[in-house]
Design an enzyme around this catalytic site. Structure first.
Site, PDB file in Angstrom:
ATOM      1  N   ARG A 211       0.852  -1.202   0.000  1.00 27.93           N
ATOM      2  CA  ARG A 211       0.000   0.000   0.000  1.00 27.93           C
ATOM      3  C   ARG A 211       0.884   1.247   0.000  1.00 27.93           C
ATOM      4  O   ARG A 211       0.586   2.237  -0.667  1.00 27.93           O
ATOM      5  CB  ARG A 211      -0.913   0.004   1.227  1.00 27.93           C
ATOM      6  N   ASP A 249     -15.424  -3.389  -6.922  1.00 28.01           N
ATOM      7  CA  ASP A 249     -15.569  -4.646  -6.184  1.00 28.01           C
ATOM      8  C   ASP A 249     -16.961  -5.183  -6.473  1.00 28.01           C
ATOM      9  O   ASP A 249     -17.896  -4.414  -6.712  1.00 28.01           O
ATOM     10  CB  ASP A 249     -15.376  -4.431  -4.677  1.00 28.01           C
ATOM     11  N   ASP A 299      -5.789  -6.861  -7.495  1.00 36.03           N
ATOM     12  CA  ASP A 299      -5.509  -7.682  -6.300  1.00 36.03           C
ATOM     13  C   ASP A 299      -6.661  -8.667  -6.092  1.00 36.03           C
ATOM     14  O   ASP A 299      -7.428  -8.547  -5.131  1.00 36.03           O
ATOM     15  CB  ASP A 299      -5.328  -6.763  -5.079  1.00 36.03           C
ATOM     16  N   CYS A 339      -2.433 -14.038  -4.922  1.00 38.83           N
ATOM     17  CA  CYS A 339      -2.269 -14.607  -3.575  1.00 38.83           C
ATOM     18  C   CYS A 339      -2.552 -16.113  -3.611  1.00 38.83           C
ATOM     19  O   CYS A 339      -2.836 -16.721  -2.588  1.00 38.83           O
ATOM     20  CB  CYS A 339      -3.166 -13.903  -2.566  1.00 38.83           C
TER      21      CYS A 339
HETATM   22  N1  SAH Z   1      -7.186  -5.213  -2.455  1.00 39.65           N
HETATM   23  C1  SAH Z   1      -7.852  -5.514  -1.215  1.00 39.65           C
HETATM   24  C2  SAH Z   1      -8.070  -6.987  -0.978  1.00 39.65           C
HETATM   25  C3  SAH Z   1      -8.800  -7.700  -2.102  1.00 39.65           C
HETATM   26  S1  SAH Z   1      -9.671  -9.096  -1.583  1.00 39.65           S
HETATM   27  C4  SAH Z   1      -7.067  -4.876  -0.047  1.00 39.65           C
HETATM   28  O1  SAH Z   1      -5.899  -4.568  -0.209  1.00 39.65           O
HETATM   29  O2  SAH Z   1      -7.648  -4.740   1.030  1.00 39.65           O
HETATM   30  C5  SAH Z   1     -10.572  -9.543  -2.955  1.00 39.65           C
HETATM   31  C6  SAH Z   1     -11.816  -8.704  -3.187  1.00 39.65           C
HETATM   32  O3  SAH Z   1     -12.280  -9.078  -4.494  1.00 39.65           O
HETATM   33  C7  SAH Z   1     -12.990  -8.938  -2.255  1.00 39.65           C
HETATM   34  O4  SAH Z   1     -13.396  -7.714  -1.716  1.00 39.65           O
HETATM   35  C8  SAH Z   1     -14.100  -9.522  -3.141  1.00 39.65           C
HETATM   36  O5  SAH Z   1     -15.394  -9.018  -2.813  1.00 39.65           O
HETATM   37  C9  SAH Z   1     -13.693  -9.057  -4.507  1.00 39.65           C
HETATM   38  N2  SAH Z   1     -14.075  -9.893  -5.640  1.00 39.65           N
HETATM   39  C10 SAH Z   1     -13.998 -11.243  -5.758  1.00 39.65           C
HETATM   40  N3  SAH Z   1     -14.306 -11.621  -7.014  1.00 39.65           N
HETATM   41  C11 SAH Z   1     -14.597 -10.483  -7.713  1.00 39.65           C
HETATM   42  C12 SAH Z   1     -14.964 -10.212  -9.065  1.00 39.65           C
HETATM   43  N4  SAH Z   1     -15.085 -11.193  -9.946  1.00 39.65           N
HETATM   44  N5  SAH Z   1     -15.167  -8.933  -9.425  1.00 39.65           N
HETATM   45  C13 SAH Z   1     -15.027  -7.932  -8.529  1.00 39.65           C
HETATM   46  N6  SAH Z   1     -14.660  -8.121  -7.250  1.00 39.65           N
HETATM   47  C14 SAH Z   1     -14.450  -9.383  -6.839  1.00 39.65           C
END
Ligand code: SAH
Length: 397
Positions: A211, A249, A299, A339
């Site tokens: 971040r 998201d 991510d 991840c």
């Molecule tokens: N970047 C964030 C963590 C990401 S976790 C941080 O640093 O805090 C993954 C996220 O992807 C979750 O919030 C989940 O709701 C979202 N997600 C999962 N599949 C998705 C999709 N197909 N399209 C959009 N969002 C998605």
């Protein structure tokens, strides 16, 4: 109490001799008696050589997880030593000084298979994921409070892997309690953390250093933050001077959390657009409408928990990276993560390279990113390494 003995089949001691801490059910020749879930067992090779002491897990394919490679007693004092050591190493990292949230115990990599403990201010969130940890749960909870100086522990024993261990699903306070929702401070930003229902234990602590990287690169940039969750990257990009951030998201509650985090930090929301959409589709919409960005963060959640899922996951990563690379202006930055334990750093880099090739762009890697220092990786346990990231710059000419 005398410990029972677990004898391995001939030739199956190799991974333990390399100090990999898992004993699979197929490697076991015999058990010296009836063992309870979580009980400590001595592991010996087929020729009777002592290999280690482990927690027995009767229902899991991983039938035993090694506590120690030495002839030492696994008792309360043992867990107190392990916990104190793990907490001491956290104190040595300057990067963790500007936050009141960090991972205190990273399971196998801290010598405590199946235990994850995250600190959020005065509260600890403890994930008890294995039979051995379940067995020693009370001792561990007491030691955690003593060495961390906190008062309250919330237990998240609701991960799917507990079912594989034959353990019940539960969650709730196990020591004292605190008012919810919690907020944490990371550098000069506050975040709400949903410890009861949020992903992991409520926050992506593993991305803390990354971040800061995004913040340092964001000045004046138009940013797209994909899979934004609670807005860790979005808020840091804004703090770093981004001219605009689009946060995407699929979850309405994630977007609500970002909105609340913006308010908590009195950040202007006229520079932010929150979009509830599937990233795979949304990137195509942006491409079709010829939108462009200076920085794109990808991510996504874990596409490949194990190597068996690697092919399908690779297609997913390639898809989003290819689309993102096409949306970047010349000189733009792609900050891309995986991840997935089943996709290693080499494979991930190859996928991104393939995506660039198919997108018809030249790009260079400026940084390799990883999980933060409070998520160490034991050299004898490569599975502990799961987060990898690249900062790639698209050529400007
Ligand atoms: N970047 C964030 C963590 C990401 S976790 C941080 O640093 O805090 C993954 C996220 O992807 C979750 O919030 C989940 O709701 C979202 N997600 C999962 N599949 C998705 C999709 N197909 N399209 C959009 N969002 C998605």
């Amino acid at each position: 109490m005398t410990e029972l003995t677990l004898t391995l089949k001939t030739g199956r001691e190799k991974s333990l001799m390399r100090r990999h801490p898992w004993v699979f059910s197929g490697a076991i020749q015999s058990l010296g008696g009836e063992l309870q879930s979580g009980e400590t067992v001595r592991i010996i090779s087929s020729t009777g050589e002592f290999l280690g002491k482990a927690a027995f897990s009767p229902n899991s394919q991983i039938r035993a997880r090694v506590w120690t490679w030495q002839e030492e007693t696994v008792d309360e004092a043992f867990f107190r030593r392990r916990i104190e050591t793990a907490l001491d190493t956290r104190k040595e990292h300057p990067g963790l000084i500007n936050t009141n949230a960090m991972r205190l115990i990273h399971a196998e990599s801290d010598g405590l298979p199946g235990l994850v403990v995250d600190q959020y201010g005065d509260v600890l969130v403890m994930q008890t994921l294995s039979a051995g940890i379940e067995h020693w749960r009370e001792v561990i909870a007491d030691a955690l409070l003593e060495f961390s100086g906190t008062k309250a522990i919330y237990e998240r024993a609701d991960a799917d892997v507990r079912e594989l261990e034959g353990l019940p699903i539960r969650k709730g306070w196990i020591r004292d309690q605190a008012d919810l929702p919690l907020t944490i401070l990371e550098n000069d930003l506050q975040f709400y953390v949903d410890i009861e229902a949020g992903h992991k234990t409520g926050f992506y602590l593993d991305q803390q250093a990354n971040r800061a990287v995004v913040r340092s690169l964001a000045a004046g940039k138009e940013v797209l933050d994909c899979f934004a969750f609670s807005g860790g990257f979005t808020l840091n990009a804004l703090k770093g001077g981004a001219s605009h951030v689009t946060a995407v998201d699929s979850s309405a509650s994630a977007l609500d959390l970002i909105q609340r985090n913006l308010e908590l930090n009195t950040l202007p929301d006229d520079k932010v657009e929150l979009v509830q959409a599937d990233v795979f589709n949304y990137l195509r919409t942006l491409r079709d409408s010829r939108r462009q960005f200076d920085m794109i963060i990808l991510d996504p959640p874990k596409f490949a928990p194990t190597r068996a899922h690697a092919d399908k996951a690779s297609r997913g990563y390639k898809d989003i990276n290819l689309l993102a690379l096409k949306l970047l202006r010349p000189g733009g930055l792609l900050v891309t993560f995986s991840c997935s334990g089943g996709v290693d750093a080499d494979l991930f880099q190859k996928i991104v390279a393939g995506a660039a090739l198919d997108a018809g762009v030249n790009a260079t890697i400026e940084r390799h990113l990883s999980q933060d220092v409070d998520h160490p990786i034991a050299l004898n346990f490569p599975e502990g390494s799961y987060l990898k990231g690249l900062v790639c710059r698209v050529a400007s000419g």
